[in-house]
Design an enzyme around this catalytic site. Structure first.
Site, PDB file in Angstrom:
ATOM      1  N   ASP A 298       7.838  26.178 -13.741  1.00  0.00           N
ATOM      2  CA  ASP A 298       7.212  26.845 -12.588  1.00  0.00           C
ATOM      3  C   ASP A 298       5.914  27.532 -13.034  1.00  0.00           C
ATOM      4  OD1 ASP A 298       7.086  27.836  -9.965  1.00  0.00           O
ATOM      5  OD2 ASP A 298       8.241  29.633 -10.455  1.00  0.00           O
ATOM      6  N   HIS A 299       4.837  27.299 -12.326  1.00  0.00           N
ATOM      7  CA  HIS A 299       3.538  27.948 -12.604  1.00  0.00           C
ATOM      8  C   HIS A 299       3.107  27.812 -14.067  1.00  0.00           C
ATOM      9  CE1 HIS A 299       2.990  29.680  -8.646  1.00  0.00           C
ATOM     10  NE2 HIS A 299       4.248  30.060  -8.661  1.00  0.00           N
TER      11      HIS A 299
ATOM     12  N   HIS B 295       5.497  27.542  -1.994  1.00  0.00           N
ATOM     13  CA  HIS B 295       5.863  28.667  -2.871  1.00  0.00           C
ATOM     14  C   HIS B 295       6.050  29.915  -2.019  1.00  0.00           C
ATOM     15  CE1 HIS B 295       4.962  27.231  -7.098  1.00  0.00           C
ATOM     16  NE2 HIS B 295       4.677  26.174  -6.345  1.00  0.00           N
ATOM     17  N   GLY B 296       6.505  30.977  -2.669  1.00  0.00           N
ATOM     18  CA  GLY B 296       6.575  32.282  -1.999  1.00  0.00           C
ATOM     19  C   GLY B 296       7.414  32.263  -0.738  1.00  0.00           C
TER      20      GLY B 296
ATOM     21  N   SER C 269      10.197  29.699 -15.336  1.00  0.00           N
ATOM     22  CA  SER C 269       8.815  30.205 -15.428  1.00  0.00           C
ATOM     23  C   SER C 269       8.481  30.503 -16.880  1.00  0.00           C
ATOM     24  CB  SER C 269       8.661  31.476 -14.590  1.00  0.00           C
ATOM     25  OG  SER C 269       9.323  32.550 -15.232  1.00  0.00           O
TER      26      SER C 269
ATOM     27  N   ASP D  10      -0.536  24.979 -12.781  1.00  0.00           N
ATOM     28  CA  ASP D  10      -1.122  25.855 -11.769  1.00  0.00           C
ATOM     29  C   ASP D  10      -2.516  26.278 -12.203  1.00  0.00           C
ATOM     30  OD1 ASP D  10      -1.895  27.669  -9.940  1.00  0.00           O
ATOM     31  OD2 ASP D  10      -0.175  29.011 -10.152  1.00  0.00           O
TER      32      ASP D  10
ATOM     33  N   GLU E 190      -1.373  22.665  -7.598  1.00  0.00           N
ATOM     34  CA  GLU E 190      -1.565  23.593  -6.472  1.00  0.00           C
ATOM     35  C   GLU E 190      -3.018  23.633  -6.044  1.00  0.00           C
ATOM     36  OE1 GLU E 190       0.529  27.329  -6.696  1.00  0.00           O
ATOM     37  OE2 GLU E 190      -0.967  28.371  -5.493  1.00  0.00           O
TER      38      GLU E 190
ATOM     39  N   THR F  65      12.539  35.575  -5.405  1.00  0.00           N
ATOM     40  CA  THR F  65      12.712  36.999  -5.050  1.00  0.00           C
ATOM     41  C   THR F  65      14.061  37.272  -4.382  1.00  0.00           C
ATOM     42  OG1 THR F  65      10.341  37.364  -4.877  1.00  0.00           O
ATOM     43  CG2 THR F  65      11.752  38.832  -3.594  1.00  0.00           C
TER      44      THR F  65
ATOM     45  N   SER G 207      10.703  33.251  -0.191  1.00  0.00           N
ATOM     46  CA  SER G 207      11.867  34.131  -0.001  1.00  0.00           C
ATOM     47  C   SER G 207      11.821  34.788   1.370  1.00  0.00           C
ATOM     48  CB  SER G 207      11.911  35.201  -1.100  1.00  0.00           C
ATOM     49  OG  SER G 207      12.483  34.664  -2.267  1.00  0.00           O
TER      50      SER G 207
HETATM   51  P1  13P Z   1       9.303  34.175  -3.866  1.00  0.00           P
HETATM   52  O1  13P Z   1       8.698  35.329  -4.596  1.00  0.00           O
HETATM   53  O2  13P Z   1       9.006  34.241  -2.410  1.00  0.00           O
HETATM   54  O3  13P Z   1      10.755  34.030  -4.110  1.00  0.00           O
HETATM   55  O4  13P Z   1       8.578  32.836  -4.406  1.00  0.00           O
HETATM   56  C1  13P Z   1       9.026  32.221  -5.573  1.00  0.00           C
HETATM   57  C2  13P Z   1       8.091  31.179  -6.059  1.00  0.00           C
HETATM   58  O5  13P Z   1       7.175  30.738  -5.402  1.00  0.00           O
HETATM   59  C3  13P Z   1       8.338  30.659  -7.410  1.00  0.00           C
HETATM   60  O6  13P Z   1       7.363  29.758  -7.813  1.00  0.00           O
HETATM   61  O1  G3H Z   2       6.307  32.668  -8.733  1.00  0.00           O
HETATM   62  C1  G3H Z   2       6.846  33.186  -9.704  1.00  0.00           C
HETATM   63  C2  G3H Z   2       8.319  33.230  -9.798  1.00  0.00           C
HETATM   64  O2  G3H Z   2       8.864  34.124  -8.872  1.00  0.00           O
HETATM   65  C3  G3H Z   2       8.744  33.516 -11.201  1.00  0.00           C
HETATM   66  O3  G3H Z   2       8.593  34.864 -11.525  1.00  0.00           O
HETATM   67  O4  G3H Z   2       7.092  34.745 -13.470  1.00  0.00           O
HETATM   68  O5  G3H Z   2       8.453  36.794 -13.028  1.00  0.00           O
HETATM   69  O6  G3H Z   2       9.551  34.692 -13.811  1.00  0.00           O
HETATM   70  P1  G3H Z   2       8.398  35.291 -13.060  1.00  0.00           P
HETATM   71 ZN    ZN Z   3       5.424  30.235  -6.973  1.00  0.00          ZN
END
Ligand code: 13P
Ligand code: G3H
Ligand code: ZN
Length: 314
Positions: free
Chosen positions: A81-82, A210-211, A48, A103, A133, A256, A213
């Site tokens: 990521d993002h 995404h998301g 990220s 993103d 996205e 997470t 966890s």
């Molecule tokens: P979690 O916060 O659910 O682990 O999602 C991570 C994520 O989407 C990273 O891009």
């Molecule tokens: O979706 C975001 C990821 O969990 C990365 O988190 O931006 O705190 O590194 P971060």
């Molecule tokens: Zn994400």
């Protein structure tokens, strides 16, 4: 061996999902590679913007490059990521990333397409693939806060037009997940009906969740018993990953849950060893626990055991 996500997605589509795991440091990287090799799984390393700032972006690249030599059997993609537009260009130019995410999901439809198209053109010219996205997850993301009330599921009717006009290689969709450890207040809601419609609009096209966890309740209980305060934390049922994979989800993002492993290991260790002030013994425990966690996740994703099949396909 670093590959593009495109190759991994081709092998996985409709059958299983590839785990996309965020890293920030050496210990996480060691545990990540070990866990994927132990479970014989291909994987995606996600970096990220925050991780690139935490330890210098070149340090993370160097750690991954070395890990590739230390674990020569590993097959993985390196993914931003993002990303915002500037970070995407930086990663594309670095020559190290095999995949980037632009993103612009918080922008309106046409602006999201315009941002994505520019990044796609730059990335494809260098053989790099792009995740975009459409729709908005709940929870807190790096550069944009989206309240649960504002979270917008992906509109299946717009998905095909978005992919055609933007030229993206995979699409992150909002189907009820959110980032972080507090995903659901009431009953859990993954919208498979929406996912099904998206797949109908985009048959064979790789989708991303995404998301994802799971926020295991035993992990939360152990953290709280060791001094933490995470009451009410809840996540996605990992038992639903395979259904999502059958509906076209080829990449499942998990960050997470790895942070929960880190928190549990460190809280319990220092509670039980108050005399210790050395980071190596606990670092070792963390790497082992992280590897175990990754291997378990890969079982849920269906990616465990796929490594040799992928190797033959490359
Ligand atoms: P979690 O916060 O659910 O682990 O999602 C991570 C994520 O989407 C990273 O891009
Ligand atoms: O979706 C975001 C990821 O969990 C990365 O988190 O931006 O705190 O590194 P971060
Ligand atoms: Zn994400």
């Amino acid at each position: 061996m670093i590959v593009t996500t495109e190759k991994l997605f081709k092998a996985a589509y409709g059958k299983y999902a590839i785990g996309a795991y965020n890293i920030n440091n050496l210990e996480q990287t060691m545990g990540l590679f070990q866990g994927n090799l132990d479970s014989k799984a291909p994987f995606i390393i996600q970096i990220s913007k925050g991780a690139r700032l935490y330890s210098h972006k070149k340090m993370l690249e160097a750690i991954i490059k070395q890990a590739d030599e230390v674990f020569p059997d590993a097959i993985f993609a390196v993914h931003l990521d993002h990303g915002d537009e500037a970070t995407c260009y930086d990663c594309i130019e670095s020559g190290f990333y095999s995949s980037v995410m632009i993103d612009a999901s918080h922008e309106d439809f046409d602006t999201n397409i315009a941002f994505t198209r520019r990044v796609v053109d730059a990335a494809h010219a260098r053989g790099i693939v792009v995740e975009a996205e459409l729709g908005q997850l709940g929870g807190v993301e790096e550069h944009v806060q989206v309240s649960e009330a504002e979270a917008k599921l992906t509109d299946p009717k717009k998905a095909r037009e978005f992919v055609q006009r933007s030229g993206c290689d995979s699409l992150a969709v909002a189907i009820g997940t959110s980032h972080g450890a507090f995903k659901f207040k009431g009953s859990q809601s993954l919208h498979f009906d929406v996912l099904e419609q998206i797949q109908k609009e985009l048959p064979g096209f790789p989708l991303v969740m995404h998301g994802s966890s799971s926020v295991p309740q035993d992990e939360v209980a152990r953290i709280n018993a060791a001094g933490g305060n995470m009451a009410g934390a809840r996540g996605v049922d990992a038992g639903q990953f395979k259904r999502a994979a059958e509906l076209g989800v080829t990449k499942i993002n998990i960050d997470t849950d790895g942070r929960l492993v880190w928190t549990r290991v460190h809280r319990e260790y220092f509670r039980d060893h108050p005399e210790v002030f050395d980071f190596r013994p606990i670092g070792k425990v963390f790497m082992q626990e992280y590897a175990k966690f990754i291997a378990q996740k890969n079982e849920y994703l269906g990616a465990a055991g796929q490594l040799d099949i992928i190797r033959k396909m490359l």
